[in-house]
Design an enzyme around this catalytic site. Structure first.
Site, PDB file in Angstrom:
ATOM      1  N   HIS A 143       0.867  -1.176   0.000  1.00  0.00           N
ATOM      2  CA  HIS A 143       0.000   0.000   0.000  1.00  0.00           C
ATOM      3  C   HIS A 143       0.910   1.235   0.000  1.00  0.00           C
ATOM      4  CE1 HIS A 143      -2.700   2.996   1.876  1.00  0.00           C
ATOM      5  NE2 HIS A 143      -3.701   2.239   1.482  1.00  0.00           N
ATOM      6  N   ASP A 220       3.219  -4.511   8.026  1.00  0.00           N
ATOM      7  CA  ASP A 220       1.988  -3.735   7.896  1.00  0.00           C
ATOM      8  C   ASP A 220       0.826  -4.723   8.035  1.00  0.00           C
ATOM      9  OD1 ASP A 220      -0.262  -2.406   7.098  1.00  0.00           O
ATOM     10  OD2 ASP A 220       0.551  -1.687   5.193  1.00  0.00           O
ATOM     11  N   GLN A 223      -4.346  -5.262   6.921  1.00  0.00           N
ATOM     12  CA  GLN A 223      -5.338  -6.186   6.338  1.00  0.00           C
ATOM     13  C   GLN A 223      -5.259  -7.585   6.939  1.00  0.00           C
ATOM     14  OE1 GLN A 223      -7.688  -5.160   4.473  1.00  0.00           O
ATOM     15  NE2 GLN A 223      -6.938  -3.198   3.703  1.00  0.00           N
ATOM     16  N   LYS A 246     -10.339  -0.941  10.504  1.00  0.00           N
ATOM     17  CA  LYS A 246     -10.447  -2.132   9.652  1.00  0.00           C
ATOM     18  C   LYS A 246     -10.740  -3.381  10.483  1.00  0.00           C
ATOM     19  CE  LYS A 246      -7.224  -0.333   6.199  1.00  0.00           C
ATOM     20  NZ  LYS A 246      -8.064   0.199   5.137  1.00  0.00           N
ATOM     21  N   CYS A 384      -4.925   2.470  -3.575  1.00  0.00           N
ATOM     22  CA  CYS A 384      -3.691   3.034  -2.996  1.00  0.00           C
ATOM     23  C   CYS A 384      -2.547   2.039  -3.104  1.00  0.00           C
ATOM     24  CB  CYS A 384      -3.889   3.460  -1.543  1.00  0.00           C
ATOM     25  SG  CYS A 384      -5.203   4.643  -1.321  1.00  0.00           S
TER      26      CYS A 384
HETATM   27  N1  C6P Z   1      -6.251   0.419   2.823  1.00  0.00           N
HETATM   28  C1  C6P Z   1      -8.097   0.004   1.303  1.00  0.00           C
HETATM   29  O1  C6P Z   1      -9.201   0.272   0.803  1.00  0.00           O
HETATM   30  P1  C6P Z   1      -5.019   3.727   7.159  1.00  0.00           P
HETATM   31  O2  C6P Z   1      -5.510   4.614   6.054  1.00  0.00           O
HETATM   32  O3  C6P Z   1      -3.828   4.318   7.880  1.00  0.00           O
HETATM   33  O4  C6P Z   1      -6.097   3.252   8.066  1.00  0.00           O
HETATM   34  O5  C6P Z   1      -4.502   2.369   6.447  1.00  0.00           O
HETATM   35  C2  C6P Z   1      -3.542   2.443   5.443  1.00  0.00           C
HETATM   36  C3  C6P Z   1      -3.263   1.076   4.896  1.00  0.00           C
HETATM   37  C4  C6P Z   1      -2.014   0.531   5.099  1.00  0.00           C
HETATM   38  N2  C6P Z   1      -1.724  -0.706   4.662  1.00  0.00           N
HETATM   39  C5  C6P Z   1      -2.618  -1.470   4.018  1.00  0.00           C
HETATM   40  C6  C6P Z   1      -2.248  -2.845   3.583  1.00  0.00           C
HETATM   41  C7  C6P Z   1      -3.909  -0.962   3.777  1.00  0.00           C
HETATM   42  O6  C6P Z   1      -4.800  -1.713   3.135  1.00  0.00           O
HETATM   43  C8  C6P Z   1      -4.235   0.353   4.201  1.00  0.00           C
HETATM   44  C9  C6P Z   1      -5.582   0.954   3.909  1.00  0.00           C
HETATM   45  C10 C6P Z   1      -7.610   0.806   2.473  1.00  0.00           C
HETATM   46  O7  C6P Z   1      -7.402  -0.911   0.865  1.00  0.00           O
HETATM   47  C11 C6P Z   1      -7.780   2.279   2.254  1.00  0.00           C
HETATM   48  S1  C6P Z   1      -6.735   2.901   0.994  1.00  0.00           S
END
Ligand code: C6P
Length: 426
Positions: A143, A220, A223, A246, A384
């Site tokens: 991401h 990270d 997910q 999430k 993203c």
């Molecule tokens: N992915 C998706 O629709 P934040 O925005 O900080 O809560 O998470 C960022 C982020 C970091 N790593 C991974 C693997 C992610 O999937 C995400 C967020 C969302 O896939 C929003 S772009």
């Protein structure tokens, strides 16, 4: 790009294809008031859980109860409400510690989310430890949150960002990882589960090999934590980040786990109230972790709500959640594969509940819009993760992503709605 292509094997459910016996999805759905909503006059089929998850009543009530009955600042007041708020805030830290299997609650830092957790490590540990000529290793499926902070650091320090390539199934190419990992590698920053493809990466092996080379590892987990059990001590990762929203918790709150010795050696991220032990104009002394990294009034309600979300997931049981979602994933792959012209993107042997797909020339935004009119919420776009799209030479995908409250009937609704898209464009 040279890749090894493996034939696609559908993901295997961890319980040999049986639905978890004690898992009552109808009962679970009653915990989520939003699932009774209608959109465009149709029952909501919410399949955008990788973007954000819906919230159970216990989380909504935890937020409400804080604001209604003990709203107060923490670590400062001597009055009862402040003591109650501080206790609830620190209790959530212990919940997060247990949830991740961390050795010590002081290894848990509250952040705004996965993005802030990664930026915190880049700006503190990274600035302190990464020098000109060093290398940081990421993967082709990261991401943007796990790319851009490292790019910024590399630019500042004269270090190099290297990328582990992926094969056509969306799996890391192991030999390339071994080739790219060198004594110059200071950090490997890797997603546990890819948001765009659903690939579950073998982070246990990555961590072991990276440590043998002397590199640190940041995982990270944005997910992964809602879908599979994580034990940071067993993994031996140096840093692990995730976002509350999430995992059925509020937005604007997340967790950074770091090994205590590392956190203790790192400079602070931001300066301000609550992170100091004393301030004079000549010199400021900082508190120890985790408070050193929590400057200013934090998202107290968010922390308390996240604690309730972790309780909810723990009580439901991550083993059962994983088995239920794997059952849905296998069913979903089968249903979508029956649709002529539909191409699944991300067909790794080990996958979590993400169904990314394209439909020939039909733009994913059109797919998303037509699905929405039928009550089916998915995400369309590059998620993203633009380098993944580039790898597959596509601008975007339509992505259905699963949560613990989804059902086979909702997968059927998805497949029916996708067929409708094809009819519209015929
Ligand atoms: N992915 C998706 O629709 P934040 O925005 O900080 O809560 O998470 C960022 C982020 C970091 N790593 C991974 C693997 C992610 O999937 C995400 C967020 C969302 O896939 C929003 S772009």
């Amino acid at each position: 790009m040279k890749t090894k292509v493996k034939p696609h094997k559908p993901a295997k459910p961890s319980n040999n294809g049986k639905r978890p016996a004690g898992f009552d999805v109808a009962k679970i759905r009653k915990d989520f008031p939003i699932l009774k909503e209608k959109v465009h006059g149709r029952p909501l089929v919410y399949l955008d859980n990788a973007a954000t998850t819906q919230k159970p009543l216990s989380v909504i009530e935890a937020l409400e109860s804080y604001y209604r009955t003990y709203n107060s600042n923490i670590h400062r007041g001597v009055h009862l409400l402040s003591v109650k708020a501080t206790d609830a805030y620190e209790a959530a830290r212990v919940k997060a510690q247990k949830f991740l299997g961390a050795a010590d609650a002081r290894e848990i830092i509250f952040t705004r989310g996965a993005t802030e957790g990664i930026n915190l490590v880049a700006q503190t540990w990274g600035r302190q430890n990464v020098k000109a000529g060093d290398e940081i290793l990421v993967t082709n499926m990261e991401h943007h949150s796990n790319i851009v902070p490292w790019q910024m650091l590399c630019e500042e320090k004269g270090a190099t960002l290297k990328v582990i390539p992926i094969n056509d199934a969306g799996e890391l190419i192991k030999d390339e990882f071994h080739r790219l990992l060198t004594p110059r590698t200071k950090l490997v920053a890797v997603a546990h589960v890819s948001n765009a493809l659903g690939t579950v990466n073998p982070i246990d092996k990555i961590i072991r090999v990276a440590h043998e080379m002397g590199a640190k590892v940041l995982v990270d987990g944005a997910q992964s934590v809602p879908h599979l059990a994580v034990d940071v001590q067993a993994l031996d990762c140096d840093f692990y980040v995730f976002s509350g929203h999430k995992i059925y918790g509020p937005t604007g709150i997340g967790i950074l786990y770091g090994k205590y010795a590392l956190l203790d050696s790192m400079p602070p991220y931001q300066g301000g109230g609550d992170m100091i032990s004393s301030v004079t104009f000549e010199k400021t002394l900082y508190k120890k972790p985790p408070h050193k990294f929590e400057a200013g009034t934090p998202h107290i309600a968010g922390v308390i709500g996240l604690g309730a979300a972790l309780d909810y997931v723990t009580q439901t049981g991550l083993g059962d959640i994983a088995a239920h979602e794997q059952d849905l994933l296998v069913y979903g792959i089968q249903k979508l594969k029956e649709i002529q012209g539909l191409q699944l993107v991300g067909t790794a042997a080990h996958k979590a509940g993400v169904l990314s797909f394209t439909l020939g020339e039909i733009h994913p935004h059109d797919i998303g819009t037509i699905l929405d009119r039928q009550g089916v919420a998915i995400r369309a776009g590059h998620h993203c993760a633009q380098p993944v799209m580039e790898r597959f030479r596509i601008p975007a995908t339509a992505r259905a992503s699963l949560g613990l409250y989804n059902t086979r009937e909702e997968i059927d609704a998805l497949a029916k709605a996708v067929k409708k898209v094809i009819e519209v464009f015929r």
